[in-house]
Design a protein around this motif. Structure first.
Motif, short mmCIF file in Angstrom:
data_model
loop_
_atom_site.label_atom_id
_atom_site.label_comp_id
_atom_site.label_asym_id
_atom_site.label_seq_id
_atom_site.Cartn_x
_atom_site.Cartn_y
_atom_site.Cartn_z
N ALA A 202 0.82 -1.21 0.00
CA ALA A 202 0.00 0.00 0.00
C ALA A 202 0.86 1.26 0.00
O ALA A 202 0.59 2.21 -0.74
N LEU A 203 1.92 1.27 0.80
CA LEU A 203 2.73 2.50 0.87
C LEU A 203 3.45 2.76 -0.46
O LEU A 203 3.63 3.92 -0.86
N HIS A 204 3.83 1.68 -1.17
CA HIS A 204 4.43 1.87 -2.49
C HIS A 204 3.41 2.38 -3.49
O HIS A 204 3.73 3.18 -4.37
N LYS A 205 2.17 1.93 -3.35
CA LYS A 205 1.10 2.43 -4.21
C LYS A 205 0.86 3.92 -3.99
O LYS A 205 0.53 4.67 -4.93
N PHE A 206 1.03 4.36 -2.76
CA PHE A 206 0.86 5.78 -2.45
C PHE A 206 2.06 6.61 -2.90
O PHE A 206 2.01 7.84 -2.90
N GLY A 207 3.15 5.93 -3.28
CA GLY A 207 4.32 6.65 -3.76
C GLY A 207 5.38 6.89 -2.71
O GLY A 207 6.33 7.65 -2.96
N PHE A 208 5.27 6.24 -1.55
CA PHE A 208 6.28 6.38 -0.50
C PHE A 208 7.35 5.32 -0.70
O PHE A 208 7.06 4.16 -0.96
N GLY A 209 8.61 5.72 -0.54
CA GLY A 209 9.71 4.83 -0.86
C GLY A 209 10.04 3.81 0.19
O GLY A 209 10.58 2.75 -0.12
N SER A 210 9.74 4.07 1.46
CA SER A 210 10.13 3.17 2.53
C SER A 210 9.14 3.32 3.68
O SER A 210 8.40 4.30 3.77
N PRO A 211 9.10 2.33 4.60
CA PRO A 211 8.22 2.46 5.77
C PRO A 211 8.50 3.71 6.59
O PRO A 211 7.56 4.36 7.06
N ALA A 212 9.77 4.05 6.75
CA ALA A 212 10.09 5.24 7.53
C ALA A 212 9.54 6.51 6.87
O ALA A 212 9.06 7.43 7.54
N GLU A 213 9.61 6.55 5.54
CA GLU A 213 9.11 7.72 4.81
C GLU A 213 7.58 7.83 4.89
O GLU A 213 7.02 8.93 4.84
N ALA A 214 6.91 6.68 5.04
CA ALA A 214 5.44 6.68 5.03
C ALA A 214 4.84 7.13 6.36
O ALA A 214 3.68 7.58 6.39
N ILE A 215 5.59 7.03 7.46
CA ILE A 215 5.05 7.37 8.77
C ILE A 215 4.65 8.85 8.81
O ILE A 215 5.40 9.73 8.38
N ASN A 216 3.43 9.09 9.31
CA ASN A 216 2.83 10.43 9.46
C ASN A 216 2.43 11.06 8.13
O ASN A 216 2.03 12.23 8.10
N GLN A 217 2.53 10.29 7.03
CA GLN A 217 2.02 10.77 5.75
C GLN A 217 0.50 10.58 5.70
O GLN A 217 -0.06 9.74 6.40
N VAL A 218 -0.15 11.36 4.85
CA VAL A 218 -1.62 11.37 4.80
C VAL A 218 -2.08 10.95 3.41
O VAL A 218 -1.48 11.33 2.39
N TYR A 219 -3.15 10.16 3.38
CA TYR A 219 -3.83 9.86 2.12
C TYR A 219 -5.32 10.07 2.31
O TYR A 219 -5.80 10.29 3.43
N TYR A 220 -6.10 9.98 1.23
CA TYR A 220 -7.52 10.30 1.28
C TYR A 220 -8.34 9.20 0.60
O TYR A 220 -7.86 8.49 -0.29
N ASP A 221 -9.59 9.08 1.06
CA ASP A 221 -10.49 8.17 0.37
C ASP A 221 -11.40 8.97 -0.56
O ASP A 221 -11.33 10.21 -0.62
N PHE A 222 -12.24 8.27 -1.32
CA PHE A 222 -13.10 8.91 -2.31
C PHE A 222 -14.53 8.40 -2.14
O PHE A 222 -15.00 7.53 -2.89
N PRO A 223 -15.24 8.92 -1.14
CA PRO A 223 -16.62 8.46 -0.91
C PRO A 223 -17.56 9.02 -1.98
O PRO A 223 -17.20 9.93 -2.74
#
Length: 440
Positions: A202-223
């Motif tokens: 999932a984090l690679h799909k969001f474009g984050f390179g590593s677990p450390a880089e993904a921490i505290n990053q934000v994504y959104y859903d599309f209701p």
């Protein structure tokens, strides 16, 4: 399935008779075709044409048996692969309680958990929307940029509590676990922000390179537009990619979040105690806290076996047919070897007088009788390789090097054929050459 034997048995009887008549028609035709002179000379069964036809039929038999044996080995080793992969989770130590998604039961979750954890041997109690090995298509559309639906993708979702990761030994690569002390760790209706845990895919799909880089990053859903505004999810932890649903499912981008309204299962981890005794105590606790609903419990091992048994049954059935096919092929080879060995009695006697050793004669006979098996390999092995590839495509976690398994199946068939042929070859090669020269 209702079987009407009054209709089935006549068809079986007619089919048996027809097969017998057709099978007997060819040898009957050969016998009536033989001339009196050939019959007196015992030459009706000899000749290149007869040998070719016998070899052709035997080769076809071995092609089928080699193909089936290869597929059985592929299915068996794939089953072993599935069973080994299932050990990722402590299924032998988990008791599950099911169908908890009822309001009057969910309101007693905390009380139920507190009482269950007091039972001797119970180390963890967790609630979730799904158990390992179960199938589910629960997913949502998500993306790293708010409103940019073109960059969104389907994100598999699993609702868990703060004890779930520890119960199933799921490690955190980075970040922290959920905690009831943080209100943002729980998804709530009307609140447009929440904390989540995602897997590596999932984090690679969001474009984050590593677990450390993904921490505290934000994504959104599309209701849907008429539901609510997009919710912002903050990644607080990353877990490794694991095939939670198992079997033929591919590993999917997955998000874990806390949402008590969707909890439908309880997982009770038991260590150092008898599972049956613990289950009995669990039932007593349930009867005390939730007396108005019958308990529905199951060992997680049984949950796995309920999904896995179909693959085991397929292997067993296919293995039975493969055994029959190989047995028929070996019987055919046994008969052919006996017939051909008898016709070569005088030839072998002459070879022995001319100085041929026992090993040379046995090797010669084995090679001659193995020719149908060898060209059967040329047909069966490519077919088995492509068929095994089609079968393995149903699984996300596939057995390694299926081509080696296919070759092993072919090698076993050749080995069995050599053993059958060697029985006759050794017997004839050890015969007295004087008697062989007097033969006929």
């Amino acid at each position: 399935l209702v079987i009407d034997y009054s209709e089935t048995l006549p068809w079986l009887l007619v089919t048996t008779l027809l097969v017998g008549l057709v099978a007997g028609a060819y040898p009957a035709y050969l016998i009536t075709k033989t001339s009196p002179m050939d019959a007196l000379r015992d030459g009706g069964g000899k000749g290149a044409k007869g040998n070719f036809f016998r070899s052709l039929m035997l080769g076809l038999q071995f092609s089928i048996s080699i193909f089936m044996m290869a597929m059985v080995l592929i299915m068996y080793f794939q089953n072993v692969k599935i069973e080994n992969a299932s050990k990722l989770y402590p299924k032998s130590a988990i008791i599950s309680l099911q169908r908890l998604d009822i309001d009057s039961i969910q309101s007693r979750f905390d009380t139920l958990r507190n009482e269950l954890i007091k039972i001797s041997g119970v180390t963890h109690v967790s609630y979730s929307s799904l158990l390992p090995y179960q199938q589910s298509n629960s997913s949502t559309t998500a993306g790293a940029t708010r409103g940019d639906k073109d960059s969104s993708f389907m994100l598999n979702q699993l609702r868990i509590d703060e004890h779930f990761l520890e119960t199933y030994n799921i490690p955190l690569l980075k970040g922290r676990n959920f905690s009831a002390q943080f209100s943002a760790d729980t998804v709530a209706e009307g609140v447009l922000a929440a904390n989540v845990i995602v897997n590596e895919l999932a984090l690679h799909k969001f474009g984050f390179g590593s677990p450390a880089e993904a921490i505290n990053q934000v994504y959104y859903d599309f209701p849907d537009a008429d539901q609510r505004e997009p919710r912002a999810y903050t990644i607080i932890g990353v877990v490794p990619d694991q095939n939670f649903q198992g079997f033929h499912n591919k590993i999917k981008p997955t998000v874990f979040y806390m949402f008590a309204e969707d909890y439908a299962f309880a997982s009770i981890r038991v260590e150092g105690a008898q599972m049956a005794e613990t289950l009995s105590k669990v039932e007593e606790v349930w009867q005390e806290i939730v007396p108005d609903y019958p308990i529905q419990s199951e060992y997680l091992e049984d949950t796995f076996q309920n999904f896995f048994k179909i693959y085991g049954a397929m292997t067993a059935v296919f293995g039975g047919f493969a055994f029959i096919a190989l047995t028929l092929s070996l019987i055919g080879l046994f008969g052919l070897a006996a017939f051909m060995a008898e016709s070569k009695t005088k030839e072998i006697g002459i070879r022995k007088i001319m100085g041929a050793s026992l090993l040379q004669i046995v090797r010669l006979l084995i090679w001659q009788f193995s020719k149908p098996v060898m060209w059967a390999l040329l047909i069966a092995l490519p077919l088995a390789y492509f068929a095994s590839g089609a079968y393995l495509n149903f699984f996300a976690d596939r057995v390694a090097m299926p081509e080696v398994i296919v070759v092993i199946a072919g090698g076993l068939s050749v080995l069995f054929a050599w053993i059958i042929v060697a029985i006759h070859a050794v017997k004839i090669a050890r015969a007295n050459p004087i008697r062989a020269l007097r033969y006929e």
